[in-house]
Write an enzyme that holds these catalytic residues in place. Structure first.
Site, PDB file in Angstrom:
ATOM      1  N   ASP A  89       1.042  -1.070  -0.327  1.00 33.77           N
ATOM      2  CA  ASP A  89       0.040   0.026   0.114  1.00 33.77           C
ATOM      3  C   ASP A  89       0.123   1.512  -0.266  1.00 33.77           C
ATOM      4  O   ASP A  89       2.193   0.754   0.801  1.00 33.77           O
ATOM      5  CB  ASP A  89      -1.223  -0.017   1.261  1.00 33.77           C
ATOM      6  N   ASP A 271      -8.321  -6.868   0.533  1.00 36.94           N
ATOM      7  CA  ASP A 271      -7.731  -6.910   1.332  1.00 36.94           C
ATOM      8  C   ASP A 271      -8.141  -6.604   2.247  1.00 36.94           C
ATOM      9  O   ASP A 271      -9.086  -5.293   2.199  1.00 36.94           O
ATOM     10  CB  ASP A 271      -6.135  -6.436   1.265  1.00 36.94           C
ATOM     11  N   CYS A 309     -13.704 -28.219   9.147  1.00 36.40           N
ATOM     12  CA  CYS A 309     -11.849 -27.506   8.398  1.00 36.40           C
ATOM     13  C   CYS A 309     -10.843 -27.909   8.409  1.00 36.40           C
ATOM     14  O   CYS A 309     -11.057 -28.414   9.872  1.00 36.40           O
ATOM     15  CB  CYS A 309     -12.736 -25.723   9.641  1.00 36.40           C
ATOM     16  N   CYS A 311      -8.108 -26.060   8.892  1.00 39.72           N
ATOM     17  CA  CYS A 311      -7.146 -24.460   9.519  1.00 39.72           C
ATOM     18  C   CYS A 311      -6.164 -25.313  10.999  1.00 39.72           C
ATOM     19  O   CYS A 311      -6.778 -26.867  11.439  1.00 39.72           O
ATOM     20  CB  CYS A 311      -7.251 -23.628  10.128  1.00 39.72           C
ATOM     21  N   CYS A 314      -8.212 -26.597  14.015  1.00 39.24           N
ATOM     22  CA  CYS A 314      -9.849 -26.805  13.641  1.00 39.24           C
ATOM     23  C   CYS A 314      -9.249 -28.222  13.643  1.00 39.24           C
ATOM     24  O   CYS A 314      -9.843 -29.210  14.853  1.00 39.24           O
ATOM     25  CB  CYS A 314     -10.883 -26.610  12.651  1.00 39.24           C
ATOM     26  N   HIS A 340      -7.076 -19.918  11.908  1.00 40.48           N
ATOM     27  CA  HIS A 340      -8.328 -19.909  11.862  1.00 40.48           C
ATOM     28  C   HIS A 340      -9.573 -19.282  10.273  1.00 40.48           C
ATOM     29  O   HIS A 340      -9.099 -19.719   9.468  1.00 40.48           O
ATOM     30  CB  HIS A 340      -9.388 -20.358  12.835  1.00 40.48           C
TER      31      HIS A 340
END
Length: 376
Positions: A89, A271, A309, A311, A314, A340
């Protein structure tokens, strides 16, 4: 190079080739403002959770450790040990967010550092020079993000100045990319459409900046106080006037529902700090809505944050354990929630790409939105 692989209504499934790898779009960029994801998430973690693009901030890295330091260490990719694309940015958003610490003039913006109060000047050339030192894959043009409640006269003057700044950014980027000691001589430049909530100013600005033939185009100045309906209205109006053969990036947006709606309006890049910020406060995203793991009802809940999930949180830990970590002030609790949430966003983008490929994006969006509206 940007190549559209499939469209479904206005939704686009595309590939964007860069010197640091090909980006599959639509894509969510994981925000690491100061070259790190807040919540103790490493670049190795980002690889594991399916991150395609990392986003860092020009102003913050200029303040510390300093862009010259990062250049001496080989550029931002080497510094943070990340070999995939990075978008930086421009520092333009800090013109908006640090309103009490800055003064805007034609040559650029005078800041007082939020860290130590020292004076900083940043204009189009300085922003390009800092981003060149960082060596990011995609540099953003330096702009002003006017408030959504600013007067029409103020917004028009601001947008005109942003256009003049963009011309200066493009010229300076071309000069820097040609230097022998440039970190990334293939650095790309995205321009930013502004205009607050005035459709006609937005459209005129989109037409004007499209003529500069940049590598991509962003819609800035949304999700800064206007309603979601106003945001969607502006996207409906302006996206058709941005080049369809270049990626379109909606800056700083947003919730999963915002992303689903914006993809339906032709946006490729997103984003937002939401997944990491909310995760640090124990708020986690699921397909059945958002959970606050600090709630007492999860004290004895042995289920993962979301069944099925994949991740890191999880696969191994229960809601009850993560809640305990958060209540005890253990950093691991924040880290697991952030992992997560970022996995949830990255995985949702995979589903979005798949739905567009299959030609069933509308059905997918409606099903997903209906799930988010449930009260878990």
């Amino acid at each position: 190079m940007y190549k559209i692989l499939k469209t479904d209504g206005k939704a686009k499934r595309a590939e964007f080739q860069t010197v640091h790898g090909t980006i599959q779009t639509p894509v969510f960029m994981n925000v690491g403002t100061a070259a790190a994801i807040k919540g103790a998430v490493s670049t190795m973690d980002l690889q594991e959770i399916g991150t395609q693009v990392e986003l860092s901030n020009t102003y913050h890295l200029h303040v510390r450790p300093g862009d010259q330091v990062i250049k001496k260490l080989g550029g931002l990719h080497k510094f943070m040990v990340w070999d995939k694309p990075i978008l930086t940015d421009s520092g333009g958003f800090q013109v908006f967010s640090l309103a009490g610490l800055r003064k805007i003039k034609e040559e650029g913006v005078y800041f007082h550092s939020h860290v130590d109060g020292r004076k900083i000047f940043m204009g189009p050339e300085e922003s390009m020079q800092i981003q060149s030192n960082l060596g990011s894959t995609i540099a953003m043009a330096f702009d002003e993000c006017p408030s959504s409640v600013a007067s029409r006269e103020y917004v028009q003057n601001s947008v005109d100045r942003t256009t003049r700044w963009l011309v200066r950014c493009k010229a300076e980027m071309e000069r820097l990319n040609a230097l022998p000691d440039t970190v990334n001589p293939h650095q790309m430049l995205f321009g930013i459409n502004q205009g607050a909530i005035y459709e006609d100013i937005r459209i005129a600005h989109a037409k004007e900046i499209s003529e500069l033939d940049l590598d991509g185009y962003a819609v800035g100045g949304l999700a800064v106080g206007e309603s979601h309906e106003e945001m969607y209205r502006i996207l409906d109006a302006v996206v058709p006037f941005l080049p369809q053969n270049k990626p379109t990036y909606l800056m700083g947006v947003g919730t999963p529902a915002n992303i689903l709606e914006a993809v339906d309006r032709g946006v490729d890049f997103f984003d937002c700090v939401y997944p990491s910020r909310n995760g640090r406060h124990g708020h986690v995203y699921t397909n059945e809505g958002r959970l606050n793991l600090l709630n007492a009802k999860y004290e004895l809940d042995s289920r993962p944050i979301e069944e099925g999930c994949q991740c890191p949180a999880c696969r191994h830990y229960s809601r009850a354990y993560i809640r305990h970590l958060l209540k005890a002030g253990e950093m691991l609790g924040m880290r697991l929630c952030v992992l997560h949430n970022l996995y949830f966003y990255n995985h949702m983008m995979e589903e979005i790409r798949e739905a567009i490929e299959k030609g069933c994006y509308k059905e997918y969006k409606e099903q997903k939105l209906a799930g988010f509206e449930k009260k878990p």
